[in-house]
Design a protein around this motif. Structure first.
Motif, PDB file in Angstrom:
ATOM      1  N   ASP A  64       0.821  -1.223   0.000  1.00  0.00           N
ATOM      2  CA  ASP A  64       0.000   0.000   0.000  1.00  0.00           C
ATOM      3  C   ASP A  64       0.852   1.268   0.000  1.00  0.00           C
ATOM      4  OD1 ASP A  64      -2.236  -1.582  -0.001  1.00  0.00           O
ATOM      5  OD2 ASP A  64      -2.767  -1.207   2.097  1.00  0.00           O
ATOM      6  N   ASN A  65       2.071   1.170   0.494  1.00  0.00           N
ATOM      7  CA  ASN A  65       2.981   2.309   0.503  1.00  0.00           C
ATOM      8  C   ASN A  65       3.843   2.382  -0.753  1.00  0.00           C
ATOM      9  OD1 ASN A  65       2.924   3.998   3.122  1.00  0.00           O
ATOM     10  ND2 ASN A  65       2.594   1.890   3.789  1.00  0.00           N
ATOM     11  N   GLY A  66       3.519   1.558  -1.745  1.00  0.00           N
ATOM     12  CA  GLY A  66       4.227   1.610  -3.027  1.00  0.00           C
ATOM     13  C   GLY A  66       5.626   1.028  -2.987  1.00  0.00           C
ATOM     14  N   LEU A  67       5.895   0.174  -1.994  1.00  0.00           N
ATOM     15  CA  LEU A  67       7.226  -0.437  -1.867  1.00  0.00           C
ATOM     16  C   LEU A  67       7.159  -1.905  -2.272  1.00  0.00           C
ATOM     17  CD1 LEU A  67       8.247   1.245   1.504  1.00  0.00           C
ATOM     18  CD2 LEU A  67       8.786   1.998  -0.815  1.00  0.00           C
ATOM     19  N   THR A  68       8.312  -2.551  -2.326  1.00  0.00           N
ATOM     20  CA  THR A  68       8.424  -3.927  -2.800  1.00  0.00           C
ATOM     21  C   THR A  68       8.589  -4.902  -1.636  1.00  0.00           C
ATOM     22  OG1 THR A  68       9.598  -3.010  -4.707  1.00  0.00           O
ATOM     23  CG2 THR A  68       9.678  -5.396  -4.429  1.00  0.00           C
ATOM     24  N   PRO A  69       7.579  -5.753  -1.366  1.00  0.00           N
ATOM     25  CA  PRO A  69       7.700  -6.708  -0.263  1.00  0.00           C
ATOM     26  C   PRO A  69       8.596  -7.902  -0.614  1.00  0.00           C
ATOM     27  CG  PRO A  69       5.554  -6.921  -1.285  1.00  0.00           C
ATOM     28  CD  PRO A  69       6.260  -5.807  -1.988  1.00  0.00           C
ATOM     29  N   TYR A  70       9.536  -8.192   0.272  1.00  0.00           N
ATOM     30  CA  TYR A  70      10.409  -9.359   0.151  1.00  0.00           C
ATOM     31  C   TYR A  70      10.168 -10.234   1.375  1.00  0.00           C
ATOM     32  CZ  TYR A  70      13.469  -7.825  -3.692  1.00  0.00           C
ATOM     33  OH  TYR A  70      13.994  -7.478  -4.911  1.00  0.00           O
TER      34      TYR A  70
ATOM     35  N   ASN B 117      11.066 -11.963  -3.872  1.00  0.00           N
ATOM     36  CA  ASN B 117      10.316 -10.743  -4.159  1.00  0.00           C
ATOM     37  C   ASN B 117       8.877 -11.201  -4.375  1.00  0.00           C
ATOM     38  OD1 ASN B 117       8.993  -8.577  -5.362  1.00  0.00           O
ATOM     39  ND2 ASN B 117      10.672  -8.089  -6.746  1.00  0.00           N
ATOM     40  N   VAL B 118       7.962 -10.823  -3.493  1.00  0.00           N
ATOM     41  CA  VAL B 118       6.579 -11.280  -3.582  1.00  0.00           C
ATOM     42  C   VAL B 118       5.621 -10.165  -4.014  1.00  0.00           C
ATOM     43  CG1 VAL B 118       6.830 -13.250  -2.027  1.00  0.00           C
ATOM     44  CG2 VAL B 118       6.296 -11.003  -1.078  1.00  0.00           C
TER      45      VAL B 118
ATOM     46  N   ALA C 202       7.839 -20.987   7.805  1.00  0.00           N
ATOM     47  CA  ALA C 202       9.163 -20.873   7.190  1.00  0.00           C
ATOM     48  C   ALA C 202       9.563 -19.429   6.908  1.00  0.00           C
ATOM     49  CB  ALA C 202       9.199 -21.677   5.890  1.00  0.00           C
ATOM     50  N   VAL C 203       8.637 -18.481   7.086  1.00  0.00           N
ATOM     51  CA  VAL C 203       8.943 -17.075   6.811  1.00  0.00           C
ATOM     52  C   VAL C 203       9.704 -16.497   8.001  1.00  0.00           C
ATOM     53  CG1 VAL C 203       7.987 -14.791   6.308  1.00  0.00           C
ATOM     54  CG2 VAL C 203       6.906 -16.831   5.336  1.00  0.00           C
ATOM     55  N   GLY C 204      10.956 -16.106   7.758  1.00  0.00           N
ATOM     56  CA  GLY C 204      11.809 -15.558   8.806  1.00  0.00           C
ATOM     57  C   GLY C 204      11.768 -14.047   8.888  1.00  0.00           C
ATOM     58  N   ALA C 205      11.315 -13.407   7.802  1.00  0.00           N
ATOM     59  CA  ALA C 205      11.211 -11.948   7.787  1.00  0.00           C
ATOM     60  C   ALA C 205      10.379 -11.521   6.591  1.00  0.00           C
ATOM     61  CB  ALA C 205      12.593 -11.302   7.706  1.00  0.00           C
ATOM     62  N   ILE C 206       9.760 -10.363   6.735  1.00  0.00           N
ATOM     63  CA  ILE C 206       9.110  -9.689   5.616  1.00  0.00           C
ATOM     64  C   ILE C 206       9.487  -8.226   5.739  1.00  0.00           C
ATOM     65  CG2 ILE C 206       6.917  -9.528   6.885  1.00  0.00           C
ATOM     66  CD1 ILE C 206       5.562  -9.580   4.015  1.00  0.00           C
ATOM     67  N   TYR C 207       9.963  -7.662   4.619  1.00  0.00           N
ATOM     68  CA  TYR C 207      10.456  -6.289   4.677  1.00  0.00           C
ATOM     69  C   TYR C 207      10.327  -5.622   3.311  1.00  0.00           C
ATOM     70  CZ  TYR C 207      14.650  -8.185   2.444  1.00  0.00           C
ATOM     71  OH  TYR C 207      15.510  -8.804   1.575  1.00  0.00           O
ATOM     72  N   ALA C 208      10.414  -4.293   3.318  1.00  0.00           N
ATOM     73  CA  ALA C 208      10.395  -3.517   2.083  1.00  0.00           C
ATOM     74  C   ALA C 208      11.815  -3.438   1.538  1.00  0.00           C
ATOM     75  CB  ALA C 208       9.847  -2.120   2.341  1.00  0.00           C
ATOM     76  N   LYS C 209      11.985  -3.759   0.280  1.00  0.00           N
ATOM     77  CA  LYS C 209      13.305  -3.737  -0.352  1.00  0.00           C
ATOM     78  C   LYS C 209      13.931  -2.346  -0.274  1.00  0.00           C
ATOM     79  CE  LYS C 209      15.397  -3.799  -4.882  1.00  0.00           C
ATOM     80  NZ  LYS C 209      15.108  -3.655  -6.298  1.00  0.00           N
TER      81      LYS C 209
ATOM     82  N   ALA D 170      12.021  -1.507   5.979  1.00  0.00           N
ATOM     83  CA  ALA D 170      10.938  -1.512   6.957  1.00  0.00           C
ATOM     84  C   ALA D 170      10.219  -2.855   6.915  1.00  0.00           C
ATOM     85  CB  ALA D 170       9.957  -0.380   6.673  1.00  0.00           C
ATOM     86  N   GLY D 171       9.986  -3.432   8.068  1.00  0.00           N
ATOM     87  CA  GLY D 171       9.326  -4.726   8.136  1.00  0.00           C
ATOM     88  C   GLY D 171       9.551  -5.347   9.490  1.00  0.00           C
ATOM     89  N   THR D 172       9.563  -6.654   9.520  1.00  0.00           N
ATOM     90  CA  THR D 172       9.754  -7.350  10.788  1.00  0.00           C
ATOM     91  C   THR D 172      10.412  -8.704  10.568  1.00  0.00           C
ATOM     92  OG1 THR D 172       8.643  -8.032  12.834  1.00  0.00           O
ATOM     93  CG2 THR D 172       7.480  -8.502  10.792  1.00  0.00           C
ATOM     94  N   SER D 173      11.121  -9.164  11.589  1.00  0.00           N
ATOM     95  CA  SER D 173      11.653 -10.522  11.567  1.00  0.00           C
ATOM     96  C   SER D 173      10.713 -11.394  12.386  1.00  0.00           C
ATOM     97  CB  SER D 173      13.073 -10.572  12.114  1.00  0.00           C
ATOM     98  OG  SER D 173      13.101 -10.140  13.441  1.00  0.00           O
TER      99      SER D 173
END
Length: 161
Positions: free
Chosen positions: A22-28, A53-54, A88-95, A99-102
């Motif tokens: 929603d913030n126009g960034l790329t979720p990894y 890259n999701v 299995a997801v260890g982190a999700i963050y903006a490339k 910004a994100g979380t582990s």
């Protein structure tokens, strides 16, 4: 009163995915390939992890289900179908800004693995060129039937007095 609650991880991953997108960034996402049920192209794994890259622009399709993330994407020009359990997801963050979380890696209980029915991976069909001149007897009959029933247009003129 105690009751077993489901993992919060799917909710957290989905929320961060939406927030980043929603913030126009790329979720990894960072995926631990040692967790049971992970299906990713192993030739792209480094130190037991793969970073994916999701974003909607990077994947052919993505479905964030109750237990797993199902997606397809191209690796080296080859379309790959992947399945990533939320555990299995260890982190999700903006490339772009990190910004994100582990998240803690969650391995499924052995009871859950034994009880879960094994799902066959989605089968992809391939397209092959077919010579349109060669027809089987069933195709000949349907072709003849379609020729006999072929609609036609005719011009009707009304005489006006």
């Amino acid at each position: 009163m105690t009751s077993d609650m489901t993992s919060t991880k799917p909710y957290i991953v989905k929320a961060f995915y939406d927030w980043i997108s929603d913030n126009g960034l790329t979720p990894y996402i960072v995926v631990d390939v040692n967790v049971y049920g992970v299906m990713v192209p192993m030739s792209y794994v480094n130190d037991g992890q793969i970073v994916l890259n999701v974003s909607l622009s990077a994947v052919g399709s993505i479905a964030m289900g109750e237990d797993t993330i199902e997606l397809s994407a191209r690796f080296g020009g080859k379309l790959e179908h992947m399945s990533v359990p939320y555990g299995a997801v260890g982190a999700i963050y903006a490339k772009e800004n990190g910004a994100g979380t582990s998240l803690a890696i969650e391995h499924p209980d052995l009871d859950d693995i034994a009880e879960a029915p094994e799902q066959a991976p989605a089968k992809m069909s391939s397209v092959k060129a077919v010579d349109s001149q060669v027809k089987t007897s069933g195709e000949k009959q349907s072709a003849q039937a379609s020729k006999a029933k072929k609609p036609s247009l005719s011009v009707v003129k009304n005489k006006q007095d």
